[in-house]
Design an enzyme around this catalytic site. Structure first.
Site, PDB file in Angstrom:
ATOM      1  N   ASP A   1     -10.070  -6.443  11.062  1.00 34.80           N
ATOM      2  CA  ASP A   1      -9.929  -7.851  11.428  1.00 34.80           C
ATOM      3  C   ASP A   1     -11.080  -8.293  12.334  1.00 34.80           C
ATOM      4  O   ASP A   1     -11.819  -9.223  12.020  1.00 34.80           O
ATOM      5  CB  ASP A   1      -8.569  -8.114  12.091  1.00 34.80           C
ATOM      6  CG  ASP A   1      -8.199  -7.098  13.158  1.00 34.80           C
ATOM      7  OD1 ASP A   1      -8.913  -6.096  13.317  1.00 34.80           O
ATOM      8  OD2 ASP A   1      -7.185  -7.308  13.852  1.00 34.80           O
TER       9      ASP A   1
ATOM     10  N   ASP B   1       0.820  -1.206   0.000  1.00 36.86           N
ATOM     11  CA  ASP B   1       0.000   0.000   0.000  1.00 36.86           C
ATOM     12  C   ASP B   1       0.858   1.262   0.000  1.00 36.86           C
ATOM     13  O   ASP B   1       0.339   2.365  -0.144  1.00 36.86           O
ATOM     14  CB  ASP B   1      -0.928   0.019   1.221  1.00 36.86           C
ATOM     15  CG  ASP B   1      -2.328  -0.453   0.864  1.00 36.86           C
ATOM     16  OD1 ASP B   1      -2.600  -0.628  -0.341  1.00 36.86           O
ATOM     17  OD2 ASP B   1      -3.142  -0.644   1.783  1.00 36.86           O
TER      18      ASP B   1
END
Ligand SMILES: O=c1ccn([C@@H]2O[C@H](COP(=O)(O)OP(=O)(O)O[C@H]3O[C@H](CO)[C@@H](O)[C@H](O)[C@H]3O)[C@@H](O)[C@H]2O)c(=O)[nH]1
Ligand SMILES: [Mn+2]
Length: 735
Positions: free
Chosen positions: A447, A143
């Site tokens: 998550d 990223d």
């Protein structure tokens, strides 16, 4: 195959013995809580002044929150289980060629906070898994869109050709090169030669990172050169660039120096544009899910953070014990391995081990529907990302279906084109990605949120906690990094807690009360800040003003306080120590909980509200994995690292100063002058407990002169605030 009873077993499960005691204790504790609430309610009704009414109400509200949070933790205590795997039995039951293919995802986001050489180490450690290499594909998501990281991976692909056979032939356990060369390895000509090659790669990568660009002298071939000039043009920025997909190794084609096949290794940096939200890590993982679908579409997917290197080459075979045994858990969606860390200091001052989160609570959830997903070290069935067990949500193109069979080689132009297409920043527009498919958007803790939603859909999970840690990661070594990380979590968790998918409503409905409560425990982490702040300030402020707010020692209600305080602390402490903990680490753990209550949780709460009001707040601040030498030295010695100015330190310093004042001055006056320890014992005790927890803060404020001490300005500001607070409260309380 013979009947199941005669087959050697692949895994076993047993209930932890403490379950019964836990239940009895929970019943007693609940009874005392309710009794105390009746007492609070009565006191409230009988309060004669507005002042005493307000004080009782504040304490009552705090106690309700504490009691609620305590009730959520009971989900972890009702039915804890422990599992064991027997990977040695796999070869009796299965042929290696029946092993499923695995796609391994590694995420990185910033070459300066996450040094590429460390990311490369993680990649090499998993490429060297003891598993049929041609069935492994490693996908790196960058990223940071950094040529430095791509360069590091180009180097790693070459080094892997000697590293993988070396590990295999010598049966090396430490397959992360850095960990291996820092261990007590056999020094012979072969290892020294490999170390030389590793060091040369490391130097090249580190120099390139230092220089901030890949200069020509480091480029070893024309192909590398072409790739780098093609993408990293003038207009390239990390927030705005086309998708970059580089296949660095191909399983059927590339061979190591002994002629064995290599795993696939693919570098992916998804397209970014400032006009399109990218959803941080969840977005990165979804891009990888799609790119990997197009290229290999393995049925099993492992997600890893870039610092979490593999510490055990047999891990994949260990999880196969569950994956290959259909009876292990119906609707099994994922297998979570706990996060473990290397380089923790002895007493783990910041409780970075996160024992509750990663080691104590998951066995409790495993005894219900299974543990939550913690972002790394998790093996998913790819199918899990496409709707609940009985209702497949169709992706937009058939190639993304979890059961699609890839027919073309990974380097085929059509495959590459399609991979670029699905890595595009507008690909997800008007699709179900992030809502019904893949990793879920809407929370900074993707998550927790993803695991939660998957479990609500009916997927179950397994907690696999091998003795030898399967992965080892980095811990933040400065307090501010710890607090910022925890603040990000607190915000992300509140985003779920107050959403329409709140565990309290949606979660309980979908999974039942215990699972819902377990998820609520995390979702409302930040509200610990309310009782912690109240108990850090109110008892001291009232003590200084000679106002008694708790039952006297001679009052029977005093015993209720003792039972609730000791009960919770002793149970926690026992659980902690019985799970390979030490008393000192437990002390650090409860201390950091108080510290977070006054900083991360408090500021997380405020920032969450600001975010809801439309104010701009930080997104996903990546935790730094770089260590300054002096800082790491202090960390290793177990010294707290303040050093920088941060508003988060102010309430901490204030609580430290106030509790010390209350404990010394207030304590002396009440005990020796007024001779009223009976009436003020609880307050003096709380202030004293505060002081004990604040010892490292006093040290950082007055005794230390190193760079990690508390900035003088913070100390002065906090002192002034405490002064102001004392003046105001003495005015209000003595009105
Ligand atoms: O925009 C982003 C931001 C982060 N990451 C990656 O996400 C991982 C986790 O980031 P880190 O800064 O290390 O966060 P931690 O707080 O240490 O991570 C914990 O908390 C995260 C959720 O907040 C989870 O994603 C992680 O798995 C969990 O270990 C790293 O590999 C990053 O490179 C990205 O890929 N893209
Ligand atoms: Mn991390």
């Amino acid at each position: 195959m013979s009947s199941a009873t005669t087959n050697p077993r692949l895994h076993s499960i047993r209930r932890l013995r403490r379950w019964l005691l836990n239940r009895v204790f929970a019943a007693a504790y609940t009874a005392v809580i309710f009794a105390l609430f009746c007492h609070h309610a009565l006191t409230l009704l009988q309060s004669t002044t507005f002042k005493s009414f307000c004080i009782t109400l504040t304490i009552f509200v705090s106690d309700i929150i504490l009691a609620y949070m305590w009730s959520t933790t009971q989900s972890f205590h009702m039915n804890p289980v422990a599992r064991q795997e027997y990977p040695e039995n796999l070869q009796i039951l299965f042929d290696r060629k029946d092993f499923p293919a695995m796609d391994i995802f590694i995420c990185t986001a910033d070459p300066y906070k996450e040094p590429p050489i460390n990311v490369v180490n993680t990649a090499l450690s998993v490429m060297a898994y003891d598993y049929p290499t041609e069935k492994l594909s490693i996908y790196l998501s960058d990223d940071g869109g950094s040529e430095l990281t791509l360069f590091a991976f180009m180097e790693a692909a070459e080094f892997a050709r000697i590293w993988l056979p070396f590990c295999r032939e010598n049966n090396i356990i430490e397959r992360c090169p850095d960990a291996y060369f820092s261990s007590n390895y056999a020094q012979n000509p072969k290892t020294l030669e490999i170390k030389m090659k590793y060091d040369s790669m490391k130097t090249r990568v580190e120099t390139v990172v230092e220089q901030g660009k890949v200069s020509d002298e480091y480029i070893s071939n024309e192909k590398q050169h072409q790739v780098l000039i093609r993408y990293w043009t003038k207009d390239f920025t990390r927030q705005n660039h086309p998708s970059i997909i580089q296949v660095l190794l191909v399983a059927d084609h590339d061979k190591d120096i002994t002629g064995n096949s290599m795993p696939n290794l693919v570098y992916v940096s998804r397209e970014k544009s400032k006009a399109t939200p990218h959803y941080f890590k969840a977005g990165a993982l979804n891009a990888l899910l799609r790119v990997s679908s197009i290229m290999t579409n393995a049925p099993i997917v492992l997600t890893l953070d870039c610092d979490m290197y593999s510490n055990d080459p047999s891990t994949l075979r260990r999880v196969l014990c569950y994956i290959l045994d259909e009876s292990s858990r119906p609707n099994l969606g994922y297998i979570q391995i706990p996060q473990r860390y290397h380089g923790l200091n002895n007493v783990d001052i910041y409780a970075s081990e996160h024992k509750h989160l990663f080691l104590l609570n998951p066995p409790g959830m495993d005894g219900l529907d299974g543990p939550s997903y913690v972002g790394t070290g998790c093996f998913f069935r790819r199918r899990t990302f496409f709707g609940g067990p009985s209702s497949l949500v169709e992706p937009e193109i058939p190639e993304l279906r979890p059961d699609y069979i890839v027919k073309k080689p990974i380097m085929d132009q059509e495959i590459l084109n399609q991979a670029h297409h699905v890595a595009g920043c507008n690909y997800e527009n008007l699709t179900s990605w992030g809502s019904k498919i893949g990793f879920r958007y809407g929370s900074l803790v993707e998550d927790y949120y993803t695991g939660y939603r998957l479990q609500c859909e009916g997927w179950k999970s397994i907690f696999c906690d091998p003795n030898r840690p399967a992965f080892l990661g980095d811990v933040p070594v400065s307090l501010i990094d710890v607090l910022n990380q925890n603040k990000r979590w607190a915000i992300g968790l509140l985003e779920v807690g107050f959403s329409k998918y709140s565990p309290l409503t949606f979660g309980i409905q979908a999974m039942g009360i215990l699972m819902g409560q377990a998820y609520a425990y995390y979702a409302f982490w930040a509200i610990w800040s309310i009782p912690i702040t109240v108990y850090a300030f109110l008892p001291s402020l009232t003590l200084l003003n000679g106002i008694s707010i708790f039952p006297k020692v001679s009052d029977p209600w005093f015993l209720a306080y003792i039972f609730l305080f000791l009960g919770a602390y002793v149970q926690e402490c026992l659980d902690f120590i019985l799970t390979k903990g030490t008393f000192q680490r437990w002390w650090s753990d409860q201390r950091i909980w108080l510290i977070r209550g006054l900083s991360s949780y408090l500021f997380g709460f405020i920032e969450y509200i600001a975010k809801q009001l439309g104010m701009d707040t930080h997104g996903f601040n990546v935790t730094s994995k770089v260590m300054d030498d002096e800082q790491s030295k202090r960390y290793d010695e177990g010294t707290f690292e303040f050093g920088v100015e941060s508003p988060m330190f102010v309430p901490l310093a204030m609580a430290a100063i106030l509790n010390l004042m209350a404990f010394s001055y207030g304590g002396i006056v009440q005990i020796f002058k007024e001779r009223n320890l009976d009436g003020f014992f609880v307050q003096v005790f709380i202030a004293g407990f505060g002081v004990l927890n604040c010892l490292p803060i006093y040290e950082a404020m007055v005794l230390r002169s190193d760079k990690g001490r508390m900035p003088t300005r913070t100390t002065i500001i906090s002192t002034l605030f405490v002064g102001g607070l004392c003046v105001v409260t003495s005015f209000v309380l003595n009105m």
